[in-house]
Enzyme design. Structure first.
Site, PDB file in Angstrom:
ATOM      1  N   HIS A  72     -40.114 -21.050  34.196  1.00 50.36           N
ATOM      2  CA  HIS A  72     -40.167 -20.614  35.595  1.00 50.36           C
ATOM      3  C   HIS A  72     -41.620 -20.502  36.048  1.00 50.36           C
ATOM      4  O   HIS A  72     -42.468 -19.983  35.331  1.00 50.36           O
ATOM      5  CB  HIS A  72     -39.461 -19.263  35.771  1.00 50.36           C
ATOM      6  CG  HIS A  72     -37.965 -19.384  35.808  1.00 50.36           C
ATOM      7  ND1 HIS A  72     -37.237 -19.242  36.959  1.00 50.36           N
ATOM      8  CD2 HIS A  72     -37.078 -19.664  34.831  1.00 50.36           C
ATOM      9  CE1 HIS A  72     -35.946 -19.414  36.684  1.00 50.36           C
ATOM     10  NE2 HIS A  72     -35.827 -19.668  35.401  1.00 50.36           N
ATOM     11  N   TYR A 201     -36.763 -10.394  43.218  1.00 49.72           N
ATOM     12  CA  TYR A 201     -36.926  -8.938  43.166  1.00 49.72           C
ATOM     13  C   TYR A 201     -36.790  -8.417  44.589  1.00 49.72           C
ATOM     14  O   TYR A 201     -37.657  -8.683  45.433  1.00 49.72           O
ATOM     15  CB  TYR A 201     -38.298  -8.566  42.599  1.00 49.72           C
ATOM     16  CG  TYR A 201     -38.456  -8.797  41.115  1.00 49.72           C
ATOM     17  CD1 TYR A 201     -38.398  -7.739  40.219  1.00 49.72           C
ATOM     18  CD2 TYR A 201     -38.671 -10.079  40.607  1.00 49.72           C
ATOM     19  CE1 TYR A 201     -38.554  -7.944  38.856  1.00 49.72           C
ATOM     20  CE2 TYR A 201     -38.824 -10.297  39.243  1.00 49.72           C
ATOM     21  CZ  TYR A 201     -38.766  -9.220  38.377  1.00 49.72           C
ATOM     22  OH  TYR A 201     -38.920  -9.421  37.020  1.00 49.72           O
ATOM     23  N   PRO A 292     -37.697  -2.008  32.588  1.00 55.32           N
ATOM     24  CA  PRO A 292     -37.596  -3.470  32.499  1.00 55.32           C
ATOM     25  C   PRO A 292     -38.132  -4.224  33.710  1.00 55.32           C
ATOM     26  O   PRO A 292     -38.185  -5.453  33.674  1.00 55.32           O
ATOM     27  CB  PRO A 292     -36.080  -3.691  32.350  1.00 55.32           C
ATOM     28  CG  PRO A 292     -35.462  -2.513  33.029  1.00 55.32           C
ATOM     29  CD  PRO A 292     -36.379  -1.365  32.765  1.00 55.32           C
ATOM     30  N   LYS A 296     -41.739  -6.493  30.257  1.00 55.97           N
ATOM     31  CA  LYS A 296     -42.788  -6.357  29.248  1.00 55.97           C
ATOM     32  C   LYS A 296     -42.311  -5.919  27.870  1.00 55.97           C
ATOM     33  O   LYS A 296     -43.075  -6.008  26.900  1.00 55.97           O
ATOM     34  CB  LYS A 296     -43.839  -5.338  29.735  1.00 55.97           C
ATOM     35  CG  LYS A 296     -44.651  -5.820  30.906  1.00 55.97           C
ATOM     36  CD  LYS A 296     -45.496  -6.998  30.526  1.00 55.97           C
ATOM     37  CE  LYS A 296     -45.839  -7.838  31.728  1.00 55.97           C
ATOM     38  NZ  LYS A 296     -45.838  -9.259  31.466  1.00 55.97           N
ATOM     39  N   TYR A 382     -47.833 -10.290  35.134  1.00 53.33           N
ATOM     40  CA  TYR A 382     -46.459 -10.697  34.869  1.00 53.33           C
ATOM     41  C   TYR A 382     -46.402 -11.791  33.799  1.00 53.33           C
ATOM     42  O   TYR A 382     -45.546 -11.761  32.901  1.00 53.33           O
ATOM     43  CB  TYR A 382     -45.808 -11.185  36.151  1.00 53.33           C
ATOM     44  CG  TYR A 382     -44.295 -11.300  36.110  1.00 53.33           C
ATOM     45  CD1 TYR A 382     -43.483 -10.285  36.623  1.00 53.33           C
ATOM     46  CD2 TYR A 382     -43.679 -12.421  35.589  1.00 53.33           C
ATOM     47  CE1 TYR A 382     -42.093 -10.390  36.597  1.00 53.33           C
ATOM     48  CE2 TYR A 382     -42.294 -12.535  35.552  1.00 53.33           C
ATOM     49  CZ  TYR A 382     -41.509 -11.511  36.069  1.00 53.33           C
ATOM     50  OH  TYR A 382     -40.133 -11.629  36.030  1.00 53.33           O
TER      51      TYR A 382
END
Length: 389
Positions: A72, A201, A292, A296, A382
């Site tokens: 991704h 998100y 979550p 990580k 990220y």
């Protein structure tokens, strides 16, 4: 029994550590109190940083990941009326992979049982002794009920928050930091083709939602709920309706399908320091837990054991203690950076407090969506920061 490194816990951290040590001719034995079926069935995270992918591939357990995993190049941030893509390669030159932790564990177990170091399931009464000297030992009862003593040069505690290792380290003094969040995640697996190319998100007045996936035909979705909610009160239809509401965008809709698994996950941040006592070293959830939202948990465990493997090779082959002595500080530097990022993502996206708090969250989201500098900061964290900070 005798080995160089006794590893307690057959999650991804312990199994990968054993693999990394074997590649450097360091012997180990992995002890696990659960059955193989139980370990391989645990549903966990599914986002892998580039470093994690590279490490698994270099360790010879990345073939199925490369074949079946989904690379991704970014995520979408959403708030009512807006869905903004963040392109990671253009922001920081890296990507992430979607590949479930369950699958990582299966790959590592298969490699371990195919001529790798010993892996003992269903052990009990595990006790760690004499870690302050140069010859620690681990006592346990094997699956046949026979008491065993495992003599070793070092012990790796990769047995999670409830394991036996962390209390031994804390017994010599140390500190614990913990934050419990006032919300939880209701997560589902569904046999439904994802309706999005990248993770979404979504901030919404009724609560956060996340659209993820496990494969081209399986979706993984989450809803923010109160920690006191009971899963039996959430019918499949109620879950899908809530996802439709929180992820609503004109011209787009959630793809529904049969729900094959659902559960409620409490959310907290936890750090225990130091991550070492004598010849006992902690890694993964035994030393730290993150919510979550920032993806990580597994990646931190991989970073830990990569550093720890280097330290143990230096200690046991070269008889040099510098990397072992600095392991806890070096690991914790990255742990705290990732703990902050996870807290920041969680605080920005989950609805809590009053309308003032909501406007602050929306202001932060607009900033990330409109500022290249702010977006780059998210992307760098990220996709994974350097191993050793």
């Amino acid at each position: 029994m005798r080995t160089q490194v006794a590893i307690i816990g057959a999650g991804p951290a312990g199994l990968l550590l054993s693999r990394l040590l074997a590649l450097q001719a360091i012997d180990s034995v992995v002890l696990e109190n659960r059955s193989r079926d139980y370990v391989e069935a645990r549903i966990r995270a599914g986002i892998l940083e580039q470093h994690t992918v590279d490490t698994l591939t270099a360790a010879g357990v990345g073939a199925r990941l490369q074949r079946e995993g989904l690379e991704h190049s970014g995520i979408h941030l959403q708030y009512p009326g807006v869905r903004q893509p963040l392109d990671f390669p253009s922001l920081c030159g890296r990507t992430v992979w979607v590949y479930g932790q369950t699958e990582v564990t299966k790959d590592l177990i298969a490699a371990q049982l195919d001529g790798g170091p010993p892996l003992l399931f269903e052990v009990s009464d595990v006790r760690v002794e004499d870690v302050d000297g140069d010859s620690p030992r681990v006592r346990f009862t094997d699956a046949d009920g026979v008491a065993q003593v495992l003599e070793c040069d070092a012990v790796a505690g990769t047995d999670g928050f409830h394991g036996v290792s962390r209390p031994v380290v804390q017994g010599a003094g140390g500190r614990v930091w913990e934050r419990t969040y006032p919300y939880a995640w209701l997560g589902i697996l569904a046999d439904a083709a994802p309706a999005t190319d990248e993770l979404i998100y979504a901030w919404h007045p009724e609560g956060f939602a996340l659209y993820s996936m496990r494969s081209p035909s399986v979706s993984r979705l989450y809803l923010q709920v109160d920690p006191t909610e009971k899963i039996e009160d959430w019918s499949d239809e109620r879950i899908w309706d809530a996802l439709d509401t929180r992820m609503a965008l004109e011209g787009w809709s959630v793809t529904r399908g049969p729900v094959t698994e659902k559960s409620i996950l409490p959310m907290r941040s936890f750090v225990s320091a130091p991550m070492r006592r004598g010849r006992l070293f902690l890694a993964g959830d035994a030393a730290h837990i993150v919510p979550p939202t920032g993806a990580k948990g597994l990646n931190l465990a991989v970073a830990d054991v990569t550093l720890l493997a280097q330290a143990l090779v230096r200690l046991l082959q070269e008889k040099r203690t510098d990397l072992a002595d600095s392991y806890s500080d070096r690991a914790l530097a990255r742990v705290w950076r990732c703990t902050h990022f996870s807290w920041w993502m969680t605080s920005m996206l989950h609805r809590s407090g009053d309308d003032f708090d909501a406007e602050l969250q929306l202001s932060q989201l607009r900033r990330v969506c409109s500022s290249e500098a702010a977006a780059r900061e998210l992307a760098e964290n990220y996709t994974g920061l350097p191993l050793d900070l």
